[in-house]
Design a protein around this motif. Structure first.
Motif, short mmCIF file in Angstrom:
data_model
loop_
_atom_site.label_atom_id
_atom_site.label_comp_id
_atom_site.label_asym_id
_atom_site.label_seq_id
_atom_site.Cartn_x
_atom_site.Cartn_y
_atom_site.Cartn_z
N PHE A 1 0.82 -1.22 0.00
CA PHE A 1 0.00 0.00 0.00
C PHE A 1 0.85 1.27 0.00
CE2 PHE A 1 -2.78 -3.26 1.75
CZ PHE A 1 -3.97 -3.00 1.10
N VAL B 1 1.87 1.87 -5.29
CA VAL B 1 0.62 2.27 -5.94
C VAL B 1 0.92 3.11 -7.18
CG1 VAL B 1 -1.55 3.52 -5.65
CG2 VAL B 1 -0.62 2.19 -3.75
N PHE C 1 -10.80 -7.26 -9.77
CA PHE C 1 -9.91 -7.71 -8.70
C PHE C 1 -10.23 -9.14 -8.26
CE2 PHE C 1 -8.00 -3.66 -6.71
CZ PHE C 1 -7.98 -3.02 -7.94
N HIS D 1 -1.29 -6.42 -11.53
CA HIS D 1 -1.46 -5.57 -10.34
C HIS D 1 -2.83 -5.80 -9.72
CE1 HIS D 1 -0.88 -2.17 -7.71
NE2 HIS D 1 0.26 -1.87 -8.27
N HIS D 2 -3.86 -5.91 -10.57
CA HIS D 2 -5.21 -6.14 -10.05
C HIS D 2 -5.33 -7.53 -9.44
CE1 HIS D 2 -7.56 -2.78 -12.33
NE2 HIS D 2 -6.38 -2.35 -11.89
N TYR E 1 -3.76 -7.20 -6.00
CA TYR E 1 -4.62 -6.49 -5.04
C TYR E 1 -5.88 -7.29 -4.72
CZ TYR E 1 -2.19 -2.01 -4.45
OH TYR E 1 -1.31 -1.03 -4.08
N VAL F 1 -4.75 -9.56 -2.11
CA VAL F 1 -4.57 -8.78 -0.88
C VAL F 1 -5.92 -8.54 -0.21
CG1 VAL F 1 -3.95 -6.51 0.02
CG2 VAL F 1 -2.42 -7.69 -1.55
N LEU G 1 -6.98 1.83 -0.11
CA LEU G 1 -5.63 2.33 0.14
C LEU G 1 -5.51 2.90 1.55
CD1 LEU G 1 -4.79 4.09 -3.26
CD2 LEU G 1 -4.12 1.80 -2.49
#
Length: 550
Positions: A153, A158, A266, A342-343, A346, A349, A375
Motif C-alpha cells: 500500500f 501504488v 480484482f 497488479h489487479h 490487489y 490482498v 488504500l
C-alpha cells in the motif's frame, strides 16, 4: 439536462458488473490514462469542458465517455468514433482541432513519446518482475504475514499502477490515430497493422508450443487431451506426461495472473485458478501443424505485395509507420498484462485482509470498499475502516444489480441524477424476420473471406471443449474476447464479436493470428445459431448466413 453518450464496447472486454473496489480503480485508471495524455498534448486546456471525464461508472458497469472524446479530446486530435465501436451517426460533429495546437503538437508529442519509450524499455520490465514475485508470494501463501502485505500500500508501489496507466494512454491513443490514418490512406496495408510477440499473442504461442510437447509425450497423453480429460491427477499418474506438466507449470508461472474473463476485476478467476482450461487449449492445438506466426505471415502476403508495389518513398514511409505501430501495440499489450497482474495481486490482498479483519464474512468484504478507501485501510494497517452498514448497503446493491438485465453497450447518462436510457431500440425482431447478412466493423481482412461452421458461445472454457468436437473451419461468434480466448485463436478460421472497436482485443489478436475478423456487430449472438454455415469478409466487415443449423 446534461447527458453523456457512454460506450461499453471496449471496457466490457475486460470488466463486467464490478464491485466498488474494482469499478472505482478502473474508472480512476481510465481517467488518468486518457486525460493525462490529452492534457499534455494540449498544453493549454482552458477551452476544455471541465465537467467531462473520460469514463463513468453506471450501476457498477464502467463506460467510456464519448462526449469527452468528441468535445475535449477532439480539440487536440481527430476523433474517430469507430475506434471505440460507436456508430458515427450517434456522435455530434466533433469539436475541430485547434489550429494553434497543430504547430506545437509534434514537439509536445515527441517529449511525451520519449518519456513513454523510457518507461517501457527501462521501468516496466523490472516493475513487472517485482510485482510478479509479490503476486506469487501471496498466491503460494494465502496467509502471508501482514508485515509483508502492508508494503503493497506504500505510495511508490501504488504509483506503479498510475504510471502504467499514463503510458498505456499514450500508446493506445497513438495506435488509434495510426489505425485511422492507415484505414483512410492505405487500407490495403491493414493486415500488417499488428504487434509481434506481444504479451497477449505469446499466450497463444506458448499454448502451441505446449501442444508440441504434448504430442511428443506419446499417444496415451494425446488421447487424454483429445478426450477432454482435464483432471491433473490423470496426467500426474502417467510418467510420460511429465514434460507436459512441467511446461504447464512454467506457463502458469509466467501467465497465471491473466484472467479467464474480465481480467481487470480484482476478484476475477485467473489461469492459475483453472489450469484445466490450458489443457483444453493445448488439446485444440494438437492437430494444428503451423505455429501462429506462420498463419499470420500467410494472411499478410497480399498486404506485403501491396507495400512492395508502392513507389520507394511511399514504401519507406509506410514501412516505418508499420514498424512503429508494431512496437506500440506490443507496449500496449505489456501495459494491459501489467494492469491485470497488479489487479490480481490487489485482489489476493483484499481476500487476505478480509479473512483477517472480517473473519465472520463468507466473501471478501474489502471488495466493497472504494479504491481510495482500500488504500486508506492498508496505509493505516486496518484502522481506517468503512462502516459495516455502508458495506452491507453496497453489497445489497451489487446483488440487486447482478440479478437485473445488463445495461446496453450504448446509453445516455445523466451524471447529476445518475439515470440512464438506451440509445438504440432494444426491441428485437421476430425470428421470421431474422437477417441473413450483418454489417460490422472491418477489423482484419485475413488472406481472404472464409466460410465455416458457427461456434456461438460467451464462455472460453466451453469454446475450448467444443472445438475438440468440431471438424473443419470454425468461426467463433461471441459477445467479446479477452486474453482467455487468445489460446483458442489458432484453431479458428474467423472471429465475429458484438462488442469492440479497431483496437479491441479481438482485432489485435486476430491480426496476430492471420484471422479475418468483424467486430461491433449488434445482436450477432442473438441471430446466429450453432452449426450454421457462415461467410466472413473481414475486409468489408460483412457476415453472411449461408445455411441453416446443421
Amino acid at each position: 439536462m446534461t447527458e453523456w453518450l457512454l460506450s461499453g464496447h471496449n471496457t466490457q472486454e475486460s470488466l463486467a458488473l464490478a464491485r466498488p473496489l474494482t469499478a472505482t480503480a478502473v474508472e480512476a485508471n481510465l481517467n488518468i490514462a486518457v486525460s493525462w495524455t490529452i492534457e499534455r498534448l494540449a498544453g493549454d486546456t482552458a477551452d476544455f469542458d471541465p465537467t467531462l471525464f473520460p469514463s463513468a461508472v453506471v450501476q457498477g458497469w464502467v463506460y467510456i465517455n464519448i462526449d469527452y472524446a468528441s468535445r475535449n479530446m477532439a480539440r487536440v486530435l481527430p476523433f474517430d468514433a469507430a475506434s471505440v465501436g460507436v456508430p458515427s451517426e450517434l456522435v455530434p460533429s466533433p469539436e475541430p482541432v485547434v489550429k494553434r495546437r497543430l504547430l506545437r503538437l509534434p514537439f509536445r508529442y515527441r517529449e511525451l513519446y520519449k518519456w513513454t519509450k523510457a518507461f517501457y524499455q527501462e521501468q516496466l520490465p523490472a516493475q513487472t518482475e517485482d510485482t510478479l514475485r509479490r503476486y506469487w508470494a501471496l498466491h503460494d501463501d494465502p496467509d502471508l504475514p501482514l508485515a509483508e502485505v502492508w508494503p503493497l500500500f506504500e505510495p511508490d508501489f501504488v504509483e506503479r499502477l498510475i504510471v502504467d496507466a499514463q503510458a498505456h494512454g499514450v500508446v493506445s491513443i497513438t495506435v488509434a490515430v495510426l489505425d485511422a490514418i492507415l484505414r483512410e490512406r492505405a487500407p490495403q496495408l491493414l493486415n500488417l497493422f499488428a504487434g509481434q510477440a506481444t504479451a497477449t499473442s505469446l499466450i497463444g504461442q506458448r499454448i502451441w508450443e505446449l501442444s508440441r510437447v504434448a504430442a511428443a509425450c506419446g499417444e496415451e497423453v494425446a488421447s487424454l487431451l483429445t478426450s477432454g480429460v482435464t483432471d491433473l491427477a490423470a496426467y500426474e499418474a502417467l510418467p510420460a506426461a511429465a514434460p507436459l506438466l512441467e511446461g504447464l507449470r512454467r506457463f502458469l508461472r509466467d501467465y497465471g495472473h491473466r484472467g479467464f474473463r474480465y481480467e481487470l476485476d480484482f476478484g476475477a478467476e485467473r489461469f492459475v485458478d483453472r489450469p484445466e482450461q490450458v489443457l483444453v487449449a493445448v488439446a485444440g492445438q494438437l492437430q494444428e501443424g503451423r505455429p501462429p506466426e506462420v498463419r499470420a505471415q500467410e494472411m499478410q502476403a497480399a498486404s506485403r505485395e501491396a507495400l512492395q508495389r508502392m513507389n520507394p518513398v511511399a514504401r519507406a514511409l509506410w514501412r516505418r509507420v508499420l514498424d512503429w505501430a508494431q512496437q506500440l501495440i506490443a507496449w500496449r499489450e505489456a501495459s494491459k498484462s501489467y494492469t491485470s497482474l497488479h489487479h490480481a495481486l490487489y485482489g489476493a490482498v483484499a481476500r487476505r485482509l478480509s479473512r483477517e479483519f472480517y473473519p465472520q464474512e463468507t466473501e471478501p468484504l474489502l471488495m466493497f470498499y472504494t479504491f481510495e478507501e482500500f488504500l486508506a485501510f492498508g496505509r493505516s494497517q486496518g484502522e481506517a475502516r468503512v462502516a459495516l452498514e455502508t458495506l452491507e448497503r453496497r453489497r445489497a446493491e451489487f446483488v440487486l444489480r447482478d440479478g437485473q438485465p445488463t445495461p446496453p453497450e450504448l446509453l445516455r447518462y445523466n451524471p447529476e441524477t445518475q439515470h440512464w436510457r438506451p440509445v438504440l431500440s432494444e426491441d428485437v425482431a421476430s425470428e421470421e424476420a431474422a437477417p441473413r447478412q450483418f454489417q460490422g466493423i472491418a477489423a482484419c481482412g485475413g488472406a481472404a473471406p472464409v466460410e465455416g461452421i458457427a461456434l456461438v458461445t460467451n464462455d472460453p472454457v466451453e469454446a475450448g471443449r467444443r472445438l475438440l468436437e468440431i471438424e473443419g473451419p470454425v468461426i467463433l461468434v461471441t459477445r467479446l474476447t479477452d486474453p482467455a480466448w487468445s489460446s483458442l485463436f489458432g484453431r479458428l478460421s474467423a472471429v465475429v464479436t458484438e462488442l469492440g472497436g479497431l483496437i479491441s482485443h479481438a482485432t489485435i489478436v486476430a491480426r496476430e493470428n492471420g484471422l479475418p475478423a468483424v467486430v461491433g456487430v449488434p445482436e450477432i449472438t442473438h441471430w446466429i445459431r450453432n452449426g450454421q454455415r457462415l461467410r466472413v469478409d473481414g475486409t468489408r466487415g460483412v457476415v453472411e448466413i449461408l445455411s441453416s443449423t446443421t
